[in-house]
Write an enzyme that holds these catalytic residues in place. Structure first.
Site, mmCIF file in Angstrom:
data_model
loop_
_atom_site.group_PDB
_atom_site.id
_atom_site.type_symbol
_atom_site.label_atom_id
_atom_site.label_comp_id
_atom_site.label_asym_id
_atom_site.label_seq_id
_atom_site.Cartn_x
_atom_site.Cartn_y
_atom_site.Cartn_z
ATOM 1 N N LYS A 1 0.632 -1.394 -0.081
ATOM 2 C CA LYS A 1 -0.035 -0.129 -0.097
ATOM 3 C C LYS A 1 0.799 1.186 -0.052
ATOM 4 O O LYS A 1 0.600 2.244 -0.501
ATOM 5 C CB LYS A 1 -0.814 -0.039 1.308
ATOM 6 N N LYS A 2 1.941 1.307 0.984
ATOM 7 C CA LYS A 2 2.708 2.425 1.033
ATOM 8 C C LYS A 2 3.960 2.567 0.608
ATOM 9 O O LYS A 2 4.615 3.642 0.799
ATOM 10 C CB LYS A 2 2.735 2.723 2.781
#
Ligand code: C2G
Length: 132
Positions: free
Chosen positions: A44-45
């Site tokens: 996600k990051k």
């Protein structure tokens, strides 16, 4: 009994996390939190969390407003998680607005506004600056 489900990495646990969990808990009688796995957070990051999975789970599960926690392995498993945890309400931060609307067939979907001026990324950057 209204069962609420929410998700997040909750790395470097801060006031924005407290606020969203308290508001989510207020929407029902039982709050389950899916804590993103280290690998999902990387996906996600683009970076691994500072606090590892077991520690983030322990922190979130210790909160009085949280009834149950589990590890969120994939963003694509929301439908399975909603069914498994018999959620009546899915709560997400409004940075995900619209993204999970297709689950409205299964349960209510509510996006809550983020707390301004606090984020894990800013905390990491400010610690880095202070150390330089
Ligand atoms: N949050 C907030 N205000 C902030 C920072 C975070 O309200 N200033 C909320 C986010 O909106 C989210 C929760 O805190 O509801 C956890 O945030 P993150 O750890 O950044 O998790 P996120 O990447 O949003 O994970 O299945 C979806 C995800 O796993 C959501």
């Amino acid at each position: 009994m209204t069962r609420v489900l929410t998700f997040g990495t909750f790395d470097l646990f801060h006031i924005g996390h407290v606020n969203v969990l308290l508001r989510a808990a207020d929407l029902g009688d039982h709050l389950t939190v899916g804590v993103s796995s280290d690998e999902l957070t990387m996906a996600k990051k683009g970076r691994y969390p500072v606090y590892r999975e077991e520690h983030r789970l322990a922190i979130v599960s210790s909160l009085a407003c949280v009834d149950d926690v589990f590890v969120e392995q994939s963003l694509e498993l929301k439908g399975e998680y909603i069914a498994e945890h018999r959620a009546d309400v899915l709560v997400m931060g409004d940075d995900w607005k619209g993204r999970f609307d297709h689950h409205r067939e299964q349960c209510e979907v509510i996006y809550l506004p983020r707390t301004a001026e606090v984020s894990t990324t800013d905390i990491i950057q400010s610690i880095r600056r202070d150390l330089d």
